[in-house]
Structures are given as structure tokens and as C-alpha cells.
Design an enzyme around this catalytic site. Structure first.
Site, short mmCIF file in Angstrom:
data_model
loop_
_atom_site.label_atom_id
_atom_site.label_comp_id
_atom_site.label_asym_id
_atom_site.label_seq_id
_atom_site.Cartn_x
_atom_site.Cartn_y
_atom_site.Cartn_z
N HIS A 88 0.63 -1.03 -0.09
CA HIS A 88 -0.04 0.04 -0.08
C HIS A 88 1.23 1.66 0.34
O HIS A 88 1.65 1.12 0.89
CB HIS A 88 -1.37 -0.12 1.07
CG HIS A 88 -2.10 1.21 1.12
ND1 HIS A 88 -1.67 2.70 1.61
CD2 HIS A 88 -3.19 0.98 0.62
CE1 HIS A 88 -2.47 3.16 1.38
NE2 HIS A 88 -3.47 2.15 0.54
N GLU A 136 -3.71 3.21 -7.23
CA GLU A 136 -3.57 4.66 -6.61
C GLU A 136 -3.31 5.82 -6.77
O GLU A 136 -1.91 5.36 -6.12
CB GLU A 136 -3.97 4.34 -5.62
CG GLU A 136 -5.21 3.11 -4.79
CD GLU A 136 -4.96 3.02 -3.37
OE1 GLU A 136 -6.31 2.67 -3.00
OE2 GLU A 136 -4.42 2.70 -2.72
#
Ligand code: G3P
Length: 218
Positions: A88, A136
Site C-alpha cells: 500500500h 492509486e
């Protein structure tokens, strides 16, 4: 499929995560949509046996046994955790670790959601055949400005790169997604689902925002 990353938001701290997951179970069943939740690491055990998949937010490439404080995929599996986010934006790891962790999750038959920040990383990592690649753009995370509206070209290019790899990887996208309209735009652009955090977790009405997202996906 939508994956809700709870990060370490106070809104789902302590027992509140139980109500959050129960709401997601209800919405998943009602709209026949796959919803996976990644609770804060220390709360995973409280909800791991839910009827919807529970993912870790991060895992370590470390062994069973004397590895204090590391998060071990094999032990997560024993607690019924179904998969994990990897790399992430807020917890990046090396490409060597990414490779090892994707392969470890495969061996364990757990779901891998590999997070990447740009098209170059999509192309590089799709070759490892993770179950999902979630693109992202870091600058839009938590901004309330949806990737699907701010950077539509990024999603369509990522979808093309994933398709060209001709393997089983599916594309998710995330960052700034706060409404059903943001979700449907992402799907139109070729994403198979979304990775979302603040737009749902920080909402005052989880039931209604999860329903809005789910309806935009069917
Ligand atoms: O993991 C999802 C996340 O990074 C996106 O965050 O708050 O923009 O939905 P948010």
C-alpha cells in the site's frame, strides 16, 4: 468487488469494527456484491470469521516462529483471514518482497491485492499475476477527489495493461472515491472494482454509503 481499507481510522476502533463488518455483510448479501474488508491489523481476529472476506492491510516476508511483531501470512490463514493488501502507498515494500509475498499468498490460496502508484508499476508487477492490482495515485488518497474523475486516462491505461498481460489479474482502482458516481465512472473506464477508505469509513452512515457504492456496481 470492493475492498474497504479501514487504515487506522478511529471510526472503526475497538468494537466499532464489528458493527462496520456486520453492515458490510448485510450490504454484500443484499446487492450480491463481493465486499472485502481490511481492518486495522490488531483487530483482524475480532472479525476474521465473518461471511465476507477479511484481508490484512500489510504482511511481512517473515517466517513462522521467532519473528516478534511481524505479520505472517501462514498464521493469518489459520485465523481464517482470506488475503492481504501488499505494498500500500502508506506502507511500501521492496520489489523483492512483493514478489515473495505474492507467491506466498498463491501457495496459501489467499487473495493478493497489490497496490501500485502508476502505469509503469502496473506493467512491471502484472507479470507476477497477483489476483488484483489496485492503482492509486498517492496525491489523491484521502483527498475526496476521485481518481476516476481526476485521472480517467490512468484507469483506462491500467485496464489495457492488465488486459494485455493475458493472465488472471483484475484491476481495482482507488484514491478519493467518495460517491456512487465515482464508482460507476471507475467501472466504465475498465476497473473491475475499487479500493476505498475514507469515503466509507469516515461516513456518518455506513449503511447508506455502502449501499450507494454497491448499487453503482451492479
Ligand atoms: O487503500 C485505499 C486508500 O488508499 C484510498 O484512500 O481515503 O482516498 O479512499 P481514500
Amino acid at each position: 468487488m470492493f475492498v474497504i481499507n479501514c487504515k487506522n481510522y478511529e471510526e472503526i476502533s475497538g468494537d466499532k469494527i464489528i458493527k462496520f463488518v456486520k453492515t458490510a455483510e448485510k450490504i454484500s448479501k443484499k446487492y450480491k456484491i463481493k465486499i472485502a474488508i481490511a481492518p486495522p491489523q490488531h483487530l483482524i481476529g475480532l472479525v476474521a470469521k465473518s461471511t465476507i472476506p477479511i484481508f490484512a492491510q500489510h504482511i511481512d516476508d517473515s517466517k513462522i516462529g521467532s519473528t516478534t511483531g511481524f505479520v505472517i501470512p501462514e498464521l493469518l490463514k489459520m485465523s481464517k483471514v482470506k488475503g492481504s493488501l501488499i505494498n500500500h502507498s502508506e506502507h511500501r515494500i521492496s520489489s523483492k518482497e512483493i514478489e515473495k509475498l505474492i507467491s506466498k499468498l498463491k501457495e496459501l490460496k489467499m487473495t493478493s491485492v497489490l497496490c501500485v502508484k502508476d502505469i509503469a508499476e502496473v506493467k512491471k508487477y502484472v507479470k507476477l499475476n497477483p489476483d488484483y492490482i489496485a492503482i492509486e495515485p498517492p496525491e489523491l488518497i484521502g483527498s475526496g477527489k476521485a481518481v476516476s474523475k481526476e485521472k480517467p486516462g490512468l484507469i483506462s491505461k491500467a485496464a489495457e495493461a492488465v488486459k494485455n498481460a493475458k493472465n488472471n489479474t483484475e484491476l481495482l482502482c482507488g484514491a478519493g472515491i467518495v460517491s456512487g458516481e465515482d464508482v460507476s465512472k471507475a467501472i466504465e473506464l475498465g476497473s473491475k472494482g475499487i479500493l476505498v477508505a475514507s469515503g466509507i469509513v469516515k461516513s456518518k452512515n455506513w449503511d447508506s454509503i455502502m449501499s450507494e457504492f454497491a448499487k453503482s456496481m451492479v
